[in-house]
Scaffold this active site. Structure first.
Site, short mmCIF file in Angstrom:
data_model
loop_
_atom_site.label_atom_id
_atom_site.label_comp_id
_atom_site.label_asym_id
_atom_site.label_seq_id
_atom_site.Cartn_x
_atom_site.Cartn_y
_atom_site.Cartn_z
NE ARG A 37 9.66 61.73 98.24
CZ ARG A 37 8.84 60.76 98.59
NH1 ARG A 37 9.31 59.57 98.87
NH2 ARG A 37 7.55 60.98 98.68
CE LYS A 199 -10.89 52.20 99.69
NZ LYS A 199 -10.26 51.34 100.68
N GLY A 355 1.88 62.28 96.06
CA GLY A 355 1.29 60.96 95.89
C GLY A 355 0.95 60.66 94.45
N GLY A 378 0.73 62.56 101.99
CA GLY A 378 -0.06 62.70 103.22
C GLY A 378 0.13 64.06 103.85
P1 AMP Z 1 -5.85 57.81 96.19
O1 AMP Z 1 -4.66 57.08 96.80
O2 AMP Z 1 -7.06 57.81 97.03
O3 AMP Z 1 -5.46 59.18 95.66
O4 AMP Z 1 -6.26 56.93 94.94
C1 AMP Z 1 -5.45 56.75 93.82
C2 AMP Z 1 -5.94 55.54 93.08
O5 AMP Z 1 -7.27 55.75 92.69
C3 AMP Z 1 -5.17 55.26 91.83
O6 AMP Z 1 -4.44 54.08 92.00
C4 AMP Z 1 -6.25 55.11 90.76
O7 AMP Z 1 -6.06 53.98 89.93
C5 AMP Z 1 -7.51 54.93 91.59
N1 AMP Z 1 -8.72 55.32 90.86
C6 AMP Z 1 -8.98 56.51 90.31
N2 AMP Z 1 -10.16 56.49 89.67
C7 AMP Z 1 -10.68 55.27 89.83
C8 AMP Z 1 -11.88 54.61 89.39
N3 AMP Z 1 -12.78 55.26 88.64
N4 AMP Z 1 -12.06 53.33 89.75
C9 AMP Z 1 -11.14 52.68 90.48
N5 AMP Z 1 -10.00 53.24 90.93
C10 AMP Z 1 -9.76 54.51 90.60
#
Ligand code: AMP
Length: 398
Positions: A37, A199, A355, A378
């Site tokens: 950064r 999610k 991210g 974000g």
């Molecule tokens: P996000 O912050 O929503 O982009 O989520 C990122 C996180 O999703 C990472 O820490 C990954 O380890 C997790 N992730 C990705 N695929 C899976 C999965 N199949 N099961 C559980 N966690 C997951």
């Protein structure tokens, strides 16, 4: 871009107040573990100094929550910046008040000063008017180069602009807006978006916004399993957002109705446990054992997704395909990263949202081999959702 940039204004002899994003990771000894950064902000800072301006930099670091916490001091960032610039960087132990005012007054043309962490004061995130005024006192002109916080209306990103007439984008901000803005508004087709991560709830707006813009929407990662559930499949102990199953059904129905090419995994790496050395097997999407969990996309999915990405002319990627932090479940994410690299070589514009996907592509050592890796997690998501970013909105129009 319809905002003025640092190239459009006079900097010589001016006190240039710059919102940078020096929110860098530190280890326990306050050593910077990744200075990306700071490096990304160099073009803007160098331009100000070379033009004979006084660069007064301000940033947040971590979440000190309105308290002075030495472990969140920006002093290490000032030292690293000085090394990178090859010239001294003054440091003020407060961002407003006598200490800061005196440090600003001492600056000569072509010199640089970094103010202490803005978030040592609650007024920053509260967008307090008096605090914003006190910050604005430091500058004749204002530059926002902190894309990563542009989605927040804080004193240093929005409030301050009410008290300075000339407010423009820095080079990093300009680069982010050009890449993300052009990708979404004027994509060269085929335009493919890949969304992953844990999610649906965090990505629902971006899914809905991109559905009407892309030629193909790929959904992987943990959120794919809520879609599987919506399709009536057994997902075992895979990640499930039970309250989002209906929403997933609606999205699938809308995609079918509008003839949108929405791709989900066709196979997965199922694991006996949520750990790197768990037993694993490749299973088809309809064969996840009841007491196992899917932690990555499988090889057929890798091929399917990679082929689509490689034939695209614009690619936006946000969110890992699996639990990439564990080597046993990083293959799908790494393969998507490689597909982006190959698409880039073939002339596509490839953009990695910040991210976790930025962390994943850095982990694979491929950050330099795609068109753009956003510095804002974000902020890049909100921008892709089509939202107005307050820190951008507040800058002067062309
Ligand atoms: P996000 O912050 O929503 O982009 O989520 C990122 C996180 O999703 C990472 O820490 C990954 O380890 C997790 N992730 C990705 N695929 C899976 C999965 N199949 N099961 C559980 N966690 C997951």
């Amino acid at each position: 871009m319809n905002k003025l940039t640092i190239n459009d204004i006079q900097l010589a002899g001016k006190r240039v107040l710059v919102r940078v994003d020096f929110n860098v990771p530190l280890d326990e000894t306050q050593r910077i573990t990744d200075d990306t950064r700071i490096v990304e902000s160099l073009p803007t800072i160098r331009k100000i100094l070379a033009d004979g301006g006084k660069a007064i930099l301000m940033s947040h670091l971590g979440r000190p929550k309105g308290k002075v916490k030495p472990e969140f001091s920006l002093k290490p960032a000032a030292d690293r910046l000085a090394q990178l610039l090859g010239s001294p960087v003054a440091f003020a132990s407060d961002c407003i008040g006598d200490v800061a005012d005196t440090a600003v007054a001492k600056l000569a043309n072509g010199e640089c000063l970094l103010l202490e962490n803005l978030r040592f004061r609650n007024e920053e995130e509260g967008n307090d008017v008096e605090f914003a005024k006190a910050l604005a006192k430091h500058g004749d002109v204002y530059v926002n180069d902190a894309f990563g916080t542009a989605h927040r209306a804080h004193a240093s990103t929005e409030g301050v602009t009410k008290f300075i007439t000339t407010c423009v984008a820095g080079f990093l901000m300009e680069k982010e807006l050009e890449f993300l803005g052009n990708a979404v508004e004027h994509p060269i087709r085929p335009f493919v978006a890949i969304l992953g991560g844990a999610k649906i709830s965090g990505k629902i707006d971006v899914i809905q916004s991109l559905m009407s813009k892309v030629d193909t929407l790929i959904i992987g990662g943990g959120m794919a399993y809520t879609f599987f559930k919506a399709q009536g499949l057994e997902i075992g102990k895979s990640l499930l957002e039970a309250d989002k199953v209906e929403l997933a059904k609606e999205i699938l129905a809308e995609a079918a109705k509008k003839n949108i090419n929405l791709l989900l995994p066709v196979d997965c790496i199922a694991a006996s446990d949520f750990k790197n050395d768990a037993d694993t097997k490749v299973v088809a999407k309809n064969a996840i054992p009841a007491d196992w969990q899917a932690l990555d996309i499988g090889p057929d999915t890798v091929k399917l997704f990679s082929d689509v990405v490689k034939s695209a002319k614009t690619v936006v990627w946000n969110g890992p395909m699996g639990v990439f932090e564990m080597p046993s479940f990083a293959a799908g994410t790494n393969a998507v990263a490689m597909a982006l690299v190959e698409a880039t070589k073939a002339g596509a514009k490839t953009i990695v949202g910040g991210g976790d996907s930025a962390a994943a592509i850095a982990q694979a050592g491929l950050s330099k081999d795609v068109s753009h890796v956003s510095t804002g997690g974000g902020a890049s998501l909100e921008f892709l959702e089509g939202k107005v970013l307050p820190g951008v909105e507040a800058l002067n129009d062309k």
